[in-house]
Design a protein around this motif. Sequence first.
Motif, PDB file in Angstrom:
ATOM      1  N   LEU A 227       0.864  -1.179   0.000  1.00 61.20           N
ATOM      2  CA  LEU A 227       0.000   0.000   0.000  1.00 61.20           C
ATOM      3  C   LEU A 227       0.900   1.228   0.000  1.00 61.20           C
ATOM      4  CD1 LEU A 227      -2.840   1.294   0.249  1.00 61.20           C
ATOM      5  CD2 LEU A 227      -2.504   1.286   2.736  1.00 61.20           C
ATOM      6  N   ILE A 228       0.677   2.106  -0.960  1.00 62.66           N
ATOM      7  CA  ILE A 228       1.419   3.363  -1.056  1.00 62.66           C
ATOM      8  C   ILE A 228       0.432   4.495  -0.804  1.00 62.66           C
ATOM      9  CG2 ILE A 228       2.784   4.842  -2.580  1.00 62.66           C
ATOM     10  CD1 ILE A 228       3.331   2.218  -4.234  1.00 62.66           C
ATOM     11  N   VAL A 229       0.762   5.369   0.138  1.00 64.66           N
ATOM     12  CA  VAL A 229      -0.091   6.526   0.420  1.00 64.66           C
ATOM     13  C   VAL A 229       0.766   7.781   0.272  1.00 64.66           C
ATOM     14  CG1 VAL A 229      -1.676   7.630   2.026  1.00 64.66           C
ATOM     15  CG2 VAL A 229      -1.400   5.136   2.083  1.00 64.66           C
ATOM     16  N   HIS A 230       0.271   8.740  -0.517  1.00 63.97           N
ATOM     17  CA  HIS A 230       1.049   9.955  -0.758  1.00 63.97           C
ATOM     18  C   HIS A 230       0.084  11.097  -1.049  1.00 63.97           C
ATOM     19  CE1 HIS A 230       5.458  10.798  -1.617  1.00 63.97           C
ATOM     20  NE2 HIS A 230       4.891  12.004  -1.664  1.00 63.97           N
ATOM     21  N   ASP A 231       0.459  12.286  -0.625  1.00 64.46           N
ATOM     22  CA  ASP A 231      -0.385  13.464  -0.817  1.00 64.46           C
ATOM     23  C   ASP A 231       0.090  14.281  -2.010  1.00 64.46           C
ATOM     24  OD1 ASP A 231      -2.593  15.027   0.862  1.00 64.46           O
ATOM     25  OD2 ASP A 231      -1.235  16.509   0.005  1.00 64.46           O
ATOM     26  N   THR A 232      -0.841  14.779  -2.803  1.00 64.21           N
ATOM     27  CA  THR A 232      -0.480  15.564  -3.984  1.00 64.21           C
ATOM     28  C   THR A 232       0.174  16.891  -3.605  1.00 64.21           C
ATOM     29  OG1 THR A 232      -2.709  16.534  -4.036  1.00 64.21           O
ATOM     30  CG2 THR A 232      -2.311  14.583  -5.404  1.00 64.21           C
ATOM     31  N   GLU A 233      -0.047  17.343  -2.358  1.00 63.87           N
ATOM     32  CA  GLU A 233       0.511  18.622  -1.911  1.00 63.87           C
ATOM     33  C   GLU A 233       1.678  18.422  -0.938  1.00 63.87           C
ATOM     34  OE1 GLU A 233      -2.650  21.200  -0.539  1.00 63.87           O
ATOM     35  OE2 GLU A 233      -4.007  20.467  -2.097  1.00 63.87           O
ATOM     36  N   ASP A 234       2.256  17.249  -0.946  1.00 65.98           N
ATOM     37  CA  ASP A 234       3.430  16.983  -0.109  1.00 65.98           C
ATOM     38  C   ASP A 234       4.573  17.904  -0.544  1.00 65.98           C
ATOM     39  OD1 ASP A 234       5.737  15.928   1.122  1.00 65.98           O
ATOM     40  OD2 ASP A 234       4.939  13.899   1.094  1.00 65.98           O
ATOM     41  N   ASP A 235       5.022  18.787   0.360  1.00 69.63           N
ATOM     42  CA  ASP A 235       6.081  19.730   0.003  1.00 69.63           C
ATOM     43  C   ASP A 235       7.463  19.240   0.435  1.00 69.63           C
ATOM     44  OD1 ASP A 235       5.735  19.974   2.719  1.00 69.63           O
ATOM     45  OD2 ASP A 235       5.655  22.164   2.762  1.00 69.63           O
ATOM     46  N   ILE A 236       7.543  18.014   0.929  1.00 68.46           N
ATOM     47  CA  ILE A 236       8.823  17.420   1.312  1.00 68.46           C
ATOM     48  C   ILE A 236       9.267  16.396   0.261  1.00 68.46           C
ATOM     49  CG2 ILE A 236      10.092  16.170   3.097  1.00 68.46           C
ATOM     50  CD1 ILE A 236       9.147  18.913   4.000  1.00 68.46           C
ATOM     51  N   THR A 256      -4.166   8.143  -3.068  1.00 67.27           N
ATOM     52  CA  THR A 256      -3.755   9.538  -3.201  1.00 67.27           C
ATOM     53  C   THR A 256      -4.609  10.413  -2.296  1.00 67.27           C
ATOM     54  OG1 THR A 256      -3.097   9.201  -5.508  1.00 67.27           O
ATOM     55  CG2 THR A 256      -3.511  11.462  -4.800  1.00 67.27           C
ATOM     56  N   THR A 257      -3.966  11.237  -1.485  1.00 63.81           N
ATOM     57  CA  THR A 257      -4.689  12.198  -0.647  1.00 63.81           C
ATOM     58  C   THR A 257      -4.409  13.603  -1.165  1.00 63.81           C
ATOM     59  OG1 THR A 257      -2.874  12.461   0.952  1.00 63.81           O
ATOM     60  CG2 THR A 257      -4.436  10.676   1.351  1.00 63.81           C
ATOM     61  N   GLN A 258      -5.179  14.553  -0.684  1.00 69.53           N
ATOM     62  CA  GLN A 258      -4.992  15.941  -1.090  1.00 69.53           C
ATOM     63  C   GLN A 258      -5.159  16.848   0.122  1.00 69.53           C
ATOM     64  OE1 GLN A 258      -7.523  17.244  -4.289  1.00 69.53           O
ATOM     65  NE2 GLN A 258      -6.226  18.999  -4.765  1.00 69.53           N
ATOM     66  N   GLY A 259      -4.167  17.677   0.353  1.00 72.69           N
ATOM     67  CA  GLY A 259      -4.224  18.629   1.456  1.00 72.69           C
ATOM     68  C   GLY A 259      -3.827  18.058   2.804  1.00 72.69           C
ATOM     69  N   LYS A 268      -8.651   9.365   8.101  1.00 73.04           N
ATOM     70  CA  LYS A 268      -8.920   8.656   6.841  1.00 73.04           C
ATOM     71  C   LYS A 268      -7.731   7.781   6.448  1.00 73.04           C
ATOM     72  CE  LYS A 268     -11.038   7.763   2.880  1.00 73.04           C
ATOM     73  NZ  LYS A 268      -9.977   7.070   2.127  1.00 73.04           N
ATOM     74  N   VAL A 269      -6.513   8.306   6.562  1.00 72.07           N
ATOM     75  CA  VAL A 269      -5.325   7.514   6.232  1.00 72.07           C
ATOM     76  C   VAL A 269      -5.203   6.338   7.194  1.00 72.07           C
ATOM     77  CG1 VAL A 269      -2.798   7.519   6.171  1.00 72.07           C
ATOM     78  CG2 VAL A 269      -4.075   9.401   5.133  1.00 72.07           C
ATOM     79  N   ASP A 270      -5.458   6.580   8.477  1.00 73.14           N
ATOM     80  CA  ASP A 270      -5.409   5.496   9.462  1.00 73.14           C
ATOM     81  C   ASP A 270      -6.401   4.395   9.106  1.00 73.14           C
ATOM     82  OD1 ASP A 270      -3.535   6.967  10.828  1.00 73.14           O
ATOM     83  OD2 ASP A 270      -4.907   7.660  12.392  1.00 73.14           O
ATOM     84  N   GLU A 271      -7.594   4.795   8.691  1.00 70.78           N
ATOM     85  CA  GLU A 271      -8.630   3.809   8.340  1.00 70.78           C
ATOM     86  C   GLU A 271      -8.251   3.053   7.069  1.00 70.78           C
ATOM     87  OE1 GLU A 271     -11.544   1.378   8.891  1.00 70.78           O
ATOM     88  OE2 GLU A 271     -11.095   2.985  10.330  1.00 70.78           O
ATOM     89  N   ASP A 272      -7.641   3.746   6.116  1.00 67.81           N
ATOM     90  CA  ASP A 272      -7.182   3.074   4.891  1.00 67.81           C
ATOM     91  C   ASP A 272      -6.127   2.020   5.226  1.00 67.81           C
ATOM     92  OD1 ASP A 272      -8.838   4.520   3.206  1.00 67.81           O
ATOM     93  OD2 ASP A 272      -7.329   6.062   2.800  1.00 67.81           O
ATOM     94  N   ILE A 273      -5.247   2.348   6.160  1.00 67.38           N
ATOM     95  CA  ILE A 273      -4.208   1.403   6.579  1.00 67.38           C
ATOM     96  C   ILE A 273      -4.834   0.185   7.249  1.00 67.38           C
ATOM     97  CG2 ILE A 273      -2.283   1.067   8.193  1.00 67.38           C
ATOM     98  CD1 ILE A 273      -1.514   4.013   7.625  1.00 67.38           C
ATOM     99  N   LEU A 274      -5.770   0.428   8.153  1.00 65.91           N
ATOM    100  CA  LEU A 274      -6.442  -0.678   8.846  1.00 65.91           C
ATOM    101  C   LEU A 274      -7.206  -1.565   7.860  1.00 65.91           C
ATOM    102  CD1 LEU A 274      -7.669   1.162  12.039  1.00 65.91           C
ATOM    103  CD2 LEU A 274      -6.434  -1.005  12.047  1.00 65.91           C
ATOM    104  N   THR A 275      -7.885  -0.952   6.913  1.00 71.26           N
ATOM    105  CA  THR A 275      -8.628  -1.713   5.907  1.00 71.26           C
ATOM    106  C   THR A 275      -7.695  -2.597   5.096  1.00 71.26           C
ATOM    107  OG1 THR A 275     -10.333   0.004   5.737  1.00 71.26           O
ATOM    108  CG2 THR A 275     -10.126  -1.531   3.888  1.00 71.26           C
ATOM    109  N   PHE A 276      -6.546  -2.050   4.695  1.00 69.46           N
ATOM    110  CA  PHE A 276      -5.575  -2.814   3.916  1.00 69.46           C
ATOM    111  C   PHE A 276      -5.019  -3.985   4.734  1.00 69.46           C
ATOM    112  CE2 PHE A 276      -1.031  -3.427   2.886  1.00 69.46           C
ATOM    113  CZ  PHE A 276      -1.162  -3.911   1.592  1.00 69.46           C
ATOM    114  N   ILE A 277      -4.754  -3.750   6.007  1.00 72.89           N
ATOM    115  CA  ILE A 277      -4.200  -4.805   6.853  1.00 72.89           C
ATOM    116  C   ILE A 277      -5.214  -5.919   7.080  1.00 72.89           C
ATOM    117  CG2 ILE A 277      -3.420  -5.311   9.218  1.00 72.89           C
ATOM    118  CD1 ILE A 277      -2.054  -2.564   9.202  1.00 72.89           C
ATOM    119  N   ARG A 278      -6.477  -5.529   7.318  1.00 68.87           N
ATOM    120  CA  ARG A 278      -7.502  -6.519   7.625  1.00 68.87           C
ATOM    121  C   ARG A 278      -7.904  -7.361   6.416  1.00 68.87           C
ATOM    122  NH1 ARG A 278     -11.019  -1.900  10.545  1.00 68.87           N
ATOM    123  NH2 ARG A 278     -10.220  -2.072  12.692  1.00 68.87           N
TER     124      ARG A 278
END
Length: 281
Positions: A227-236, A256-259, A268-278
């Motif tokens: 699972l790859i999670v990344h934000d379109t506005e990541d400034d790092i 993909t997240t935004q903002g 929301k990201v935490d829930e996406d991680i839990l869903t992927f794990i389960r």
Amino acid sequence: MKELKKKYLPLLVGRYLTIIHKIFPEKALKTALSLFCTPQKGKATEIQNEYLIPLKDLYIDFKNIKLQSYRWEGTKETILLIHGWESNSHRWKTLAEKLNASGYNVIAVDAPAHGNSTGKQIDMPLYADSIAHLITIYKPSILIGHSMGGMATLYHQYKYKAKTVRKIIALAAPAELKDLMLHYKNLLGFSTTFMQDLESYFVNKYDFKFADFSIPKFVQNLSMKGLIVHDTEDDIISYKAALAISKEWKDATLITTQGQGHSLFTPKVDEDILTFIRKEE
């Protein structure tokens, strides 16, 4: 004043090293690489330790340093959390508690020179080697890495092919070392010649060029689900890194997240991680 110092101090350091490079080239290159590998922050604060100290698990000897691990005890499979540059295990507080509330046995570790671990420097091979050592101890089936921790996690799996690991989650992970080195070049104002010499010094130390350390290349033959999670506005770390990694990792899902920025501290990201794990438990 702080912003001016933050902007111009690296350039002054870079100019000093450029001058030294003309007289004592090896000294300048060694110092430049040392600076690149030395975090300026990331040690646990007093407030962070109020939370972390009761969770302390093992103080692990590894390559003349000690790695501090933490445990949220659970009865389900073990998940290993791997933080990023100038961070520590406290960054996992909310996610670790949610995972643990679902029954998982959660382990986090402070990287070398971070948190309550010892050491003064860290590089990608050292971080990957420390992850490999931790896996022999805890035998996690799931790895979650953020930023540099995500990069180290994926490099570790490419290098060691840990058989206990069945899923990897990479949050805001960089894709290419050459991009990080380009940022370093611009930050300190190094010349192209200086960077060419630094790369030669790097090859002598690590046995690979900047361009050789490529996460998209490393994930091509990964067999586990990702699972790859990344934000379109990541400034790092640019969102392009996630696109490059997901393109080559055949069994990975990109969210993909935004903002949400680089840290990705959202329910929301935490829930996406839990869903992927389960999934497919």
